[in-house]
Write an enzyme that holds these catalytic residues in place. Structure first.
Site, mmCIF file in Angstrom:
data_model
loop_
_atom_site.group_PDB
_atom_site.id
_atom_site.type_symbol
_atom_site.label_atom_id
_atom_site.label_comp_id
_atom_site.label_asym_id
_atom_site.label_seq_id
_atom_site.Cartn_x
_atom_site.Cartn_y
_atom_site.Cartn_z
ATOM 1 N N SER A 1 0.825 -1.203 0.000
ATOM 2 C CA SER A 1 0.000 0.000 0.000
ATOM 3 C C SER A 1 0.862 1.257 0.000
ATOM 4 O O SER A 1 1.994 1.267 0.490
ATOM 5 C CB SER A 1 -0.913 0.020 1.230
HETATM 6 N N1 SAH Z 1 -1.150 -4.307 3.725
HETATM 7 C C1 SAH Z 1 -0.531 -4.851 2.555
HETATM 8 C C2 SAH Z 1 -1.459 -4.716 1.378
HETATM 9 C C3 SAH Z 1 -1.217 -5.743 0.351
HETATM 10 S S1 SAH Z 1 -2.386 -5.747 -0.983
HETATM 11 C C4 SAH Z 1 0.794 -4.164 2.281
HETATM 12 O O1 SAH Z 1 0.936 -2.983 2.580
HETATM 13 O O2 SAH Z 1 1.681 -4.806 1.741
HETATM 14 C C5 SAH Z 1 -3.737 -6.636 -0.269
HETATM 15 C C6 SAH Z 1 -3.468 -8.037 0.181
HETATM 16 O O3 SAH Z 1 -4.728 -8.600 0.538
HETATM 17 C C7 SAH Z 1 -2.869 -8.950 -0.879
HETATM 18 O O4 SAH Z 1 -1.708 -9.529 -0.370
HETATM 19 C C8 SAH Z 1 -3.959 -9.991 -1.112
HETATM 20 O O5 SAH Z 1 -3.462 -11.283 -1.383
HETATM 21 C C9 SAH Z 1 -4.698 -9.962 0.211
HETATM 22 N N2 SAH Z 1 -6.072 -10.467 0.154
HETATM 23 C C10 SAH Z 1 -7.008 -10.280 -0.804
HETATM 24 N N3 SAH Z 1 -8.144 -10.919 -0.496
HETATM 25 C C11 SAH Z 1 -7.928 -11.528 0.708
HETATM 26 C C12 SAH Z 1 -8.709 -12.361 1.550
HETATM 27 N N4 SAH Z 1 -9.973 -12.711 1.249
HETATM 28 N N5 SAH Z 1 -8.160 -12.814 2.700
HETATM 29 C C13 SAH Z 1 -6.881 -12.497 3.030
HETATM 30 N N6 SAH Z 1 -6.099 -11.728 2.278
HETATM 31 C C14 SAH Z 1 -6.605 -11.236 1.129
#
Ligand code: SAH
Length: 220
Positions: A69
């Site tokens: 993010s």
């Molecule tokens: N907070 C993270 C954001 C990563 S993007 C950072 O700053 O790196 C969002 C993440 O949510 C991805 O890794 C994706 O795989 C995860 N995601 C999407 N749907 C999900 C679900 N149903 N359960 C768990 N994780 C999920």
């Protein structure tokens, strides 16, 4: 501290300070949050090839079609969560790189974070070990169902966008607890702040337009 954590050149303290100043200009005011953005080595949460861009205020690819993010969004969501009062237990849905998790881990007692892509979860676990973050618990699961075993949570942060707020997550929020969640289709997502006001009631406040990857069902 090692050079690796402290950073040099494009990952130096001076580069990080520029990012902090930009976040202040963009309206982030809570010092404890800004301190974490300054201290936590974001360059260790991306691929080495992208390390020189780690302190730009932008989302970056982390593989598996996902992104770390944007620092502004991490700061904004963390600030909004903390403004709700003292936080002991926080659930994060979407560990991804683990960067938002690390920011939270420095500010609350316990962080429970779930991720549906095993490769990302393993990399994040290794980063927490290196940074000595011992108050993070991780689970490989579809976070649309939350992590009921440890509920209720004082706060919940969701870092991928569903079309509608999953009811299971509201049910795992403590009374008075706060959830920050992006909701909606690509292109028209809004960051929503939800406060649980009773066993069957909650309040919603739209904070701003955002762009997140989609919350997806199942695991991979
Ligand atoms: N907070 C993270 C954001 C990563 S993007 C950072 O700053 O790196 C969002 C993440 O949510 C991805 O890794 C994706 O795989 C995860 N995601 C999407 N749907 C999900 C679900 N149903 N359960 C768990 N994780 C999920």
């Amino acid at each position: 501290m090692s050079y690796e954590l402290r950073g040099i050149g494009m990952t130096s303290q001076r580069t990080r300070e520029r990012l902090v100043q930009r976040l202040i200009q963009d309206g982030i005011s809570q010092l404890t949050v800004l301190d974490q953005i300054r201290d936590i080595p974001r360059h260790l949460f991306v691929d080495e090839a992208l390390a020189s861009r780690a302190y730009e205020d932008t989302a970056l690819p982390i593989g598996f079609g996902q992104t770390i993010s944007q620092p502004y969004i991490v700061a904004r969501m963390t600030e909004a969560l903390l403004a709700g009062g003292r936080l002991k237990k926080v659930l994060e849905v979407g560990t991804g790189s683990g960067y938002q998790t690390a920011v939270l881990a420095r500010l609350v007692e316990e962080v429970y974070s779930v991720e549906r892509i095993r490769g990302l979860l393993n990399q994040a676990r290794e980063r927490f070990r290196r940074l000595n973050l011992n108050n993070v618990r991780l689970k490989y699961t579809d976070g649309g169902w939350g992590w009921p075993e440890h509920a209720l949570y004082d706060g919940i942060i969701v870092t991928a966008a569903p079309l509608e707020v999953p009811a299971a997550l509201i049910q795992q929020l403590a009374l008075g607890g706060r959830m920050l969640i992006p909701v909606g289709k690509r292109g028209t997502q809004q960051l929503v702040q939800i406060t649980r006001t009773g066993s069957n009631s909650h309040e919603e406040l739209v904070l701003e337009q955002v762009r997140f990857v989609s919350l997806r069902g199942g695991t991979e």
